[in-house]
Design a protein around this motif. Sequence first.
Motif, short mmCIF file in Angstrom:
data_model
loop_
_atom_site.label_atom_id
_atom_site.label_comp_id
_atom_site.label_asym_id
_atom_site.label_seq_id
_atom_site.Cartn_x
_atom_site.Cartn_y
_atom_site.Cartn_z
N ARG A 1 0.51 11.78 -47.88
CA ARG A 1 -0.88 11.94 -47.95
C ARG A 1 -0.84 10.31 -47.69
O ARG A 1 -1.73 9.73 -47.35
CB ARG A 1 -1.87 11.82 -49.27
CG ARG A 1 -2.55 13.49 -49.50
CD ARG A 1 -3.19 13.61 -50.86
NE ARG A 1 -3.44 13.12 -50.46
CZ ARG A 1 -4.55 12.14 -51.91
NH1 ARG A 1 -3.99 12.98 -52.98
NH2 ARG A 1 -5.61 11.76 -52.11
N LEU A 2 0.14 9.49 -48.34
CA LEU A 2 0.08 7.80 -48.40
C LEU A 2 -0.07 7.59 -47.34
O LEU A 2 -0.46 7.04 -46.59
CB LEU A 2 1.35 7.56 -49.59
CG LEU A 2 1.32 5.85 -48.88
CD1 LEU A 2 -0.10 4.67 -49.27
CD2 LEU A 2 2.42 5.56 -50.22
N ARG A 3 1.89 8.63 -46.65
CA ARG A 3 1.73 8.07 -44.80
C ARG A 3 1.38 8.47 -44.49
O ARG A 3 0.48 6.89 -42.62
CB ARG A 3 3.35 8.59 -44.64
CG ARG A 3 3.93 8.46 -43.33
CD ARG A 3 4.57 9.05 -43.01
NE ARG A 3 5.20 10.15 -43.29
CZ ARG A 3 4.17 10.99 -42.62
NH1 ARG A 3 3.90 11.38 -42.06
NH2 ARG A 3 4.08 13.01 -43.15
N GLU A 4 0.44 8.89 -44.73
CA GLU A 4 -0.84 9.57 -43.11
C GLU A 4 -2.36 8.47 -43.31
O GLU A 4 -2.81 8.50 -42.21
CB GLU A 4 -1.39 11.17 -43.73
CG GLU A 4 -0.49 12.48 -42.79
CD GLU A 4 -1.29 13.59 -43.59
OE1 GLU A 4 -1.98 13.83 -44.26
OE2 GLU A 4 -0.12 14.35 -43.06
N ALA A 5 -2.60 8.06 -44.79
CA ALA A 5 -3.28 6.84 -44.67
C ALA A 5 -2.45 5.68 -44.10
O ALA A 5 -3.80 5.10 -43.58
CB ALA A 5 -3.94 6.81 -46.66
#
Length: 147
Positions: free
Chosen positions: A36-40
């Motif tokens: 989720r962090l990487r995609e954000a």
Amino acid sequence: PPAHSHSDWIGPPDKHSNLRPVIFYVPPEESALERRLREARQEAQACNQRFWARHNRAFRQEKEEFIYSRLKAKGLEMRDETGQKATLNAEEMADFYKDFLSKNFRKHMQYNRDWYKRNFTITFLMGQVALARALRWLRWKKKNVEH
């Protein structure tokens, strides 16, 4: 990036946006929270890329049109007698910059609001990932001490 790399890679500035693209490292055992962090971060990068590419394209086009109209009003061509591109003085260009910024004020305000929201989300996710990693490390340490 090479297969053995364990970090993000940053490329040269994009010719349209002037932003440096990032290729994000994806760990083999990436957790759902880390994903989720990487995609954000990837989405924030894509939004920044789109905004600044459009903004810079509009800026260059409007600047050329402004220069052309001012030179035409003076009875001059885009190139002088030596073939050099004709220019305007700093005061004339200041008029353009002021007008361009005024005309795009709302776009910049919206971009800034979106940017802050995205960065708050990314910062929050980074805190969660750091906490999850710390707890995982503490559990691993406790398990190894007991054995």
